[in-house]
Design a protein around this motif. Sequence first.
Motif, PDB file in Angstrom:
ATOM      1  N   GLU A  54      -5.960  10.028  14.806  1.00 29.50           N
ATOM      2  CA  GLU A  54      -6.882  10.077  13.305  1.00 29.50           C
ATOM      3  C   GLU A  54      -7.725   9.215  13.809  1.00 29.50           C
ATOM      4  O   GLU A  54      -8.003   8.077  14.250  1.00 29.50           O
ATOM      5  N   GLY A  55      -9.118   9.780  13.128  1.00 35.65           N
ATOM      6  CA  GLY A  55     -10.348   9.292  13.556  1.00 35.65           C
ATOM      7  C   GLY A  55     -10.679   7.517  12.831  1.00 35.65           C
ATOM      8  O   GLY A  55     -11.204   6.849  13.184  1.00 35.65           O
ATOM      9  N   GLN A  56      -9.935   7.778  11.502  1.00 35.42           N
ATOM     10  CA  GLN A  56     -10.351   6.436  10.831  1.00 35.42           C
ATOM     11  C   GLN A  56      -9.625   5.248  11.629  1.00 35.42           C
ATOM     12  O   GLN A  56     -10.239   4.219  11.452  1.00 35.42           O
ATOM     13  N   VAL A  57      -8.689   5.512  12.545  1.00 27.45           N
ATOM     14  CA  VAL A  57      -8.147   4.216  13.188  1.00 27.45           C
ATOM     15  C   VAL A  57      -9.154   3.752  13.991  1.00 27.45           C
ATOM     16  O   VAL A  57      -9.336   2.472  14.281  1.00 27.45           O
ATOM     17  N   ILE A 117       0.609  -1.141   0.087  1.00 27.18           N
ATOM     18  CA  ILE A 117      -0.058   0.037   0.066  1.00 27.18           C
ATOM     19  C   ILE A 117       0.817   1.449  -0.005  1.00 27.18           C
ATOM     20  O   ILE A 117       2.013   1.316   0.392  1.00 27.18           O
ATOM     21  N   ALA A 118       0.266   2.263  -0.471  1.00 24.38           N
ATOM     22  CA  ALA A 118       0.814   3.695  -0.466  1.00 24.38           C
ATOM     23  C   ALA A 118       0.595   4.161   1.020  1.00 24.38           C
ATOM     24  O   ALA A 118      -0.447   4.130   1.427  1.00 24.38           O
ATOM     25  N   SER A 119       1.645   4.532   1.796  1.00 21.12           N
ATOM     26  CA  SER A 119       1.568   4.959   3.291  1.00 21.12           C
ATOM     27  C   SER A 119       2.151   6.104   3.579  1.00 21.12           C
ATOM     28  O   SER A 119       2.927   6.516   3.016  1.00 21.12           O
ATOM     29  N   GLY A 120       1.722   6.779   4.560  1.00 17.75           N
ATOM     30  CA  GLY A 120       2.498   8.180   4.984  1.00 17.75           C
ATOM     31  C   GLY A 120       1.224   9.147   5.112  1.00 17.75           C
ATOM     32  O   GLY A 120       1.194   9.964   5.991  1.00 17.75           O
ATOM     33  N   SER A 121       0.119   8.815   4.619  1.00 17.37           N
ATOM     34  CA  SER A 121      -1.050   9.661   4.880  1.00 17.37           C
ATOM     35  C   SER A 121      -2.019   9.100   6.042  1.00 17.37           C
ATOM     36  O   SER A 121      -2.302   7.914   6.060  1.00 17.37           O
ATOM     37  N   GLN A 156      -4.574   5.158   7.920  1.00 16.67           N
ATOM     38  CA  GLN A 156      -5.126   4.348   6.890  1.00 16.67           C
ATOM     39  C   GLN A 156      -4.712   2.708   7.155  1.00 16.67           C
ATOM     40  O   GLN A 156      -5.555   1.944   6.853  1.00 16.67           O
ATOM     41  N   GLY A 157      -3.807   2.741   7.793  1.00 16.16           N
ATOM     42  CA  GLY A 157      -3.024   1.215   7.792  1.00 16.16           C
ATOM     43  C   GLY A 157      -4.093   0.168   8.379  1.00 16.16           C
ATOM     44  O   GLY A 157      -4.100  -0.635   8.029  1.00 16.16           O
ATOM     45  N   LEU A 158      -4.650   0.548   9.604  1.00 14.55           N
ATOM     46  CA  LEU A 158      -5.395  -0.476  10.292  1.00 14.55           C
ATOM     47  C   LEU A 158      -6.637  -0.730   9.508  1.00 14.55           C
ATOM     48  O   LEU A 158      -7.088  -2.156   9.622  1.00 14.55           O
ATOM     49  N   SER A 159      -7.320   0.293   8.798  1.00 12.30           N
ATOM     50  CA  SER A 159      -8.366  -0.224   7.902  1.00 12.30           C
ATOM     51  C   SER A 159      -7.922  -1.287   6.728  1.00 12.30           C
ATOM     52  O   SER A 159      -8.494  -2.230   6.666  1.00 12.30           O
ATOM     53  N   VAL A 160      -6.729  -0.926   6.157  1.00 13.07           N
ATOM     54  CA  VAL A 160      -6.420  -1.803   5.126  1.00 13.07           C
ATOM     55  C   VAL A 160      -5.825  -3.158   5.580  1.00 13.07           C
ATOM     56  O   VAL A 160      -6.444  -4.429   5.259  1.00 13.07           O
ATOM     57  N   ALA A 161      -5.486  -3.211   6.885  1.00 11.26           N
ATOM     58  CA  ALA A 161      -4.957  -4.544   7.403  1.00 11.26           C
ATOM     59  C   ALA A 161      -6.232  -5.309   7.552  1.00 11.26           C
ATOM     60  O   ALA A 161      -6.384  -6.473   7.687  1.00 11.26           O
ATOM     61  N   SER A 162      -7.260  -4.557   8.475  1.00  6.71           N
ATOM     62  CA  SER A 162      -8.498  -5.217   8.891  1.00  6.71           C
ATOM     63  C   SER A 162      -9.066  -5.863   7.552  1.00  6.71           C
ATOM     64  O   SER A 162      -9.711  -6.945   7.695  1.00  6.71           O
ATOM     65  N   GLY A 163      -9.301  -5.238   6.318  1.00  8.85           N
ATOM     66  CA  GLY A 163      -9.805  -5.739   5.334  1.00  8.85           C
ATOM     67  C   GLY A 163      -9.091  -6.825   4.842  1.00  8.85           C
ATOM     68  O   GLY A 163      -9.748  -7.870   4.628  1.00  8.85           O
ATOM     69  N   ALA A 164      -7.816  -6.951   4.738  1.00  6.51           N
ATOM     70  CA  ALA A 164      -7.077  -7.951   4.467  1.00  6.51           C
ATOM     71  C   ALA A 164      -7.174  -9.217   5.278  1.00  6.51           C
ATOM     72  O   ALA A 164      -7.292 -10.311   4.948  1.00  6.51           O
TER      73      ALA A 164
END
Length: 285
Positions: free
Chosen positions: A159-162, A120-124, A127-135
Motif C-alpha cells: 500500500e502506497g500510504q505506508v 481506530i477502525a482498521s482493516g482497510s 492506514q495504521g502506520l500513518s495513525v501511529a506516526s501521528g500519535a
Amino acid sequence: MELEQLEHIATAVRRDIVRMVAAVNSGHPGGSLGCTDFLVALYFDIMKLKKEADGTPIFDMDGRDEDLFFLSNGHISPVFYSVLARAGYFSLDELSTFRKLNSRLQGHPTTAEHLPGIRIASGSLGQGLSVASGAAYSKKLNGDTNHVYVLMGDGEQQEGQVWEAAQFAPNKKLGNLTAVIDFNHAQIDGKTDYVNNNRDLGAKYRAFGWHVDEMQGNDMADVIKTLKKAQEDPDVPTLILMHTEMGFGVDYMVGSYKWHGVAPNAEQLTQALNQLPLSVGYSDY
C-alpha cells in the motif's frame, strides 16, 4: 510477568481464536495465531498502561501518559479481541459474540462500537502506520514520554500510504514509535513474493531513515527482548521484521496462506484444541 505465564496466556488466546472463528464459520485464524505471542507480550509485559488500583485497565480515547497500540491489519481481530478481554478491558464472555449481529466484536475492529481498547477502525489496509506516526508525534509535542506501537502485515507493505508515513516518522525524529511487520510471507492470494514481491523491506526502511531489527515472533523470549531494545534511541523510529508462521500452534494450518480467512470445521476445531492444552488458571470463555 514470568515467561511461563506469558506462554500459558498465549495458549489460551490461541484456543479463543480457533473457537471464535469456528463458532461463526467466519474470520481470520492464520495471521491471528501467528501474531499471538507478540500481542500477549505487548499487553501483559511491555506496554505501560493506565490501570485502577485493582489492576483493571482504564481506557480513554485521549491516550495521554500511557503506551498506545494500533492494529493496522485489522482482519486479525480475533487475536486482538482475545488479548484485550484477557487483559481485562471487557468480559471474556463477550468473545462468544464475535461476528454476530449487534456484537461489538465486528470482523474488523471499529470505534463506532465503543469497545474498550479499540482506538481506530482498521482493516482497510495501509492506514495504521500513518495513525501511529501521528500519535507518536502528538506525544512528542505534548512532552509525553510514552511509546507507540503499530502492527502491519507484510502484504500490507504494498500500500502506497505506508511509504508516506515511513518517510514522515524519521523526519520528525519519532524515536517513540515502533512499527512491527508480521513477516509471514503470505497474504490472501498467496505468497507475497508471488503476488507483488516486496523485495528487501529492511533495506527500504533503512533508506527512509529507520532503525531496522528482526525477531522471531513465535518465540516469546525473543519478542520481549527485541521490543525492549526498540526503545533505546529517542530520535530514530524502529521497524521490526517479525518472522512468524501463519497458523502457528495448529499443525494443519502452519505456513499455509489458505488459512488466512477460513474457519476450521467441527472436526478440525477439536484437533486444534487438542494441540493447545489449557493450563491451570486460564479457562476458556
